[in-house]
Design an enzyme around this catalytic site. Structure first.
Site, PDB file in Angstrom:
ATOM      1  N   TRP A 151      24.185   7.296 -93.409  1.00 41.70           N
ATOM      2  CA  TRP A 151      22.744   7.316 -93.175  1.00 41.70           C
ATOM      3  C   TRP A 151      21.995   7.389 -94.496  1.00 41.70           C
ATOM      4  O   TRP A 151      21.994   8.432 -95.152  1.00 41.70           O
ATOM      5  CB  TRP A 151      22.373   8.523 -92.290  1.00 41.70           C
ATOM      6  N   HIS A 168      18.330   9.734 -87.479  1.00 44.28           N
ATOM      7  CA  HIS A 168      18.754   9.468 -86.106  1.00 44.28           C
ATOM      8  C   HIS A 168      18.093  10.480 -85.170  1.00 44.28           C
ATOM      9  O   HIS A 168      17.438  11.426 -85.636  1.00 44.28           O
ATOM     10  CB  HIS A 168      20.287   9.483 -85.969  1.00 44.28           C
ATOM     11  N   ARG A 194      15.588   4.695 -92.028  1.00 44.42           N
ATOM     12  CA  ARG A 194      16.733   4.521 -92.926  1.00 44.42           C
ATOM     13  C   ARG A 194      16.249   3.866 -94.210  1.00 44.42           C
ATOM     14  O   ARG A 194      15.484   2.898 -94.169  1.00 44.42           O
ATOM     15  CB  ARG A 194      17.808   3.620 -92.292  1.00 44.42           C
ATOM     16  N   GLN A 208      15.502   4.888 -81.512  1.00 42.10           N
ATOM     17  CA  GLN A 208      16.772   5.278 -80.895  1.00 42.10           C
ATOM     18  C   GLN A 208      16.473   6.072 -79.625  1.00 42.10           C
ATOM     19  O   GLN A 208      15.366   6.561 -79.417  1.00 42.10           O
ATOM     20  CB  GLN A 208      17.574   6.184 -81.836  1.00 42.10           C
ATOM     21  N   VAL A 251      30.927  14.365 -82.602  1.00 40.43           N
ATOM     22  CA  VAL A 251      31.650  14.183 -81.330  1.00 40.43           C
ATOM     23  C   VAL A 251      33.148  14.077 -81.594  1.00 40.43           C
ATOM     24  O   VAL A 251      33.582  13.721 -82.684  1.00 40.43           O
ATOM     25  CB  VAL A 251      31.185  12.912 -80.576  1.00 40.43           C
ATOM     26  N   ALA A 301      27.542  12.989 -75.508  1.00 44.07           N
ATOM     27  CA  ALA A 301      26.309  12.621 -76.203  1.00 44.07           C
ATOM     28  C   ALA A 301      26.377  11.135 -76.498  1.00 44.07           C
ATOM     29  O   ALA A 301      27.468  10.571 -76.621  1.00 44.07           O
ATOM     30  CB  ALA A 301      26.169  13.412 -77.496  1.00 44.07           C
TER      31      ALA A 301
HETATM   32  N1  DAH Z   1      23.347   9.252 -84.313  1.00 46.97           N
HETATM   33  C1  DAH Z   1      24.202   8.094 -84.364  1.00 46.97           C
HETATM   34  C2  DAH Z   1      23.593   7.044 -85.273  1.00 46.97           C
HETATM   35  O1  DAH Z   1      22.460   7.124 -85.579  1.00 46.97           O
HETATM   36  C3  DAH Z   1      24.373   7.496 -82.991  1.00 46.97           C
HETATM   37  C4  DAH Z   1      25.212   8.388 -82.116  1.00 46.97           C
HETATM   38  C5  DAH Z   1      26.563   8.188 -82.074  1.00 46.97           C
HETATM   39  C6  DAH Z   1      24.620   9.372 -81.363  1.00 46.97           C
HETATM   40  C7  DAH Z   1      27.361   8.980 -81.277  1.00 46.97           C
HETATM   41  C8  DAH Z   1      25.412  10.187 -80.557  1.00 46.97           C
HETATM   42  C9  DAH Z   1      26.777   9.980 -80.508  1.00 46.97           C
HETATM   43  O2  DAH Z   1      24.874  11.156 -79.796  1.00 46.97           O
HETATM   44  O3  DAH Z   1      27.541  10.750 -79.721  1.00 46.97           O
HETATM   45  O4  DAH Z   1      24.294   6.142 -85.689  1.00 46.97           O
END
Ligand code: DAH
Length: 333
Positions: A151, A168, A194, A208, A251, A301
């Protein structure tokens, strides 16, 4: 007296105000015959004058009156004629009022919110300016963790405060869990940022949608069921999805979800089972967490890129169109 009748006839035959004025001047103008007769009265002998004056006065008054009447009539007629030249077609269709409408991304977000609401999810929001803790640390991404490189972050000045534009929507998971106990299911839509070069599929800002469901005995099967329903409702047909192993620090296990399209599998979102370190970071009772299976909190998630879904749904080939403010583009939705 015959003269009066004749002159009156002449006056009544005047077809317009101009003609009437010509007639009036013929009698009352400087060289008009009535003006002349009145003027010559003074030159007559007393007796003669007495004889003629009353009749002449009557003639004058009556003709004046007749001109006035005719003038009124003609004026009214002309006004009528003007009005009928400007007639209004009461049966003509109304003129269309030009009105704006919601931005395609807003429309999509409302639709997505609707789908998840119908599945029992609550819609929550978080701030666009975040702290390092919520955006990274609490999500199991410590300072030296290479995943931070995933990120590219806009840091706000002064850097010592460690404020940033969220990269995010995942920090909303943390904010929500800090103040709520399971069971719950939430989604958190919003704008993220970003620090990267923009091209047809990347921009420095995009949308998002984060999802989080925590309860006892929640498994990947629940996630698959929810996300299948979501795609079906959104694209209004049966959609094939597949889960691919992937890595996200917050996760375990983590996966990427692909959707089958005419041109092959398309990557749509990231997801996984909430990492125990995340539960710990928000202060959930470790005793509870230590319990396995149906006794402990578990959850899934996911994070969806809304722009990418909008691009697929509306067949848009450049993400930057969403943020360019070009009315010709926006008008098509
Ligand atoms: N936050 C991640 C991104 O911006 C996307 C994401 C991936 C969110 C996996 C989640 C997850 O909640 O379980 O690339």
């Amino acid at each position: 007296m015959e003269d009066i009748a004749k002159i009156k006839q002449e006056i009544d035959r005047a077809e317009n105000l101009e003609e009437l004025d010509r007639i009036r001047r013929k009698y009352f103008g400087k060289k008009g015959s009535i003006s002349f007769a009145l003027r010559t009265l003074g030159t007559l002998k007393e007796e003669e004058r007495r004889k003629q004056a009353p009749a002449l006065q009557i003639l004058k008054r009556e003709i004046e009156e007749a001109v006035k009447q005719r003038s009124k009539n003609l004026a009214a007629k002309e006004a009528d004629a003007n009005l009928s030249g400007e007639w209004v077609d009461v049966s003509a269709p109304g003129r269309k009022v030009r009105s704006g409408h919601l931005h395609p991304l807003t429309r999509l977000q409302e639709k997505v919110n609707g789908v998840f609401s119908s599945l029992g999810f609550e819609v929550v929001e978080g701030p666009e300016i975040e702290t390092e803790w919520y955006n990274f640390d609490a999500l199991n991404i410590p300072k030296d963790h290479p995943a931070r490189d995933m990120w590219d972050t806009f840091w706000l000045k002064p850097e010592s405060e460690k404020l940033l534009l969220r990269t995010h929507t995942s920090p909303v998971q943390i904010r929500y869990m800090e103040t709520h106990q399971p069971p719950f299911r939430i989604i958190a839509p919003g704008r993220v940022f970003r620090h990267e070069a923009s091209d047809a599929s990347h921009d420095i800002q995009f949308y998002q949608l984060e999802g989080l469901m925590v309860d006892k005995d929640i498994s990947v099967a629940n996630f698959k069921a929810v996300i299948n329903e979501f795609f079906k409702a959104l694209f209004e047909k049966d959609v094939k999805i597949r889960l691919r192993p992937s890595y996200f620090p917050f996760v375990e296990p983590g996966f990427e979800i692909d959707m089958k399209s005419a041109s092959g599998w398309l990557e749509m979102m990231g997801a996984g089972m909430v990492h125990p370190n995340v539960f710990q970071a928000v202060g959930y009772n470790p005793a509870n967490l230590a319990l396995s299976g149906a006794e402990g909190w578990q959850g899934f998630a996911f994070g969806i890129g809304l722009d990418r879904i909008a691009m697929m749904k509306y067949k848009i080939d450049d993400i930057r169109l969403f943020y360019g403010g070009d009315v010709r583009f926006l008008k098509q939705f």
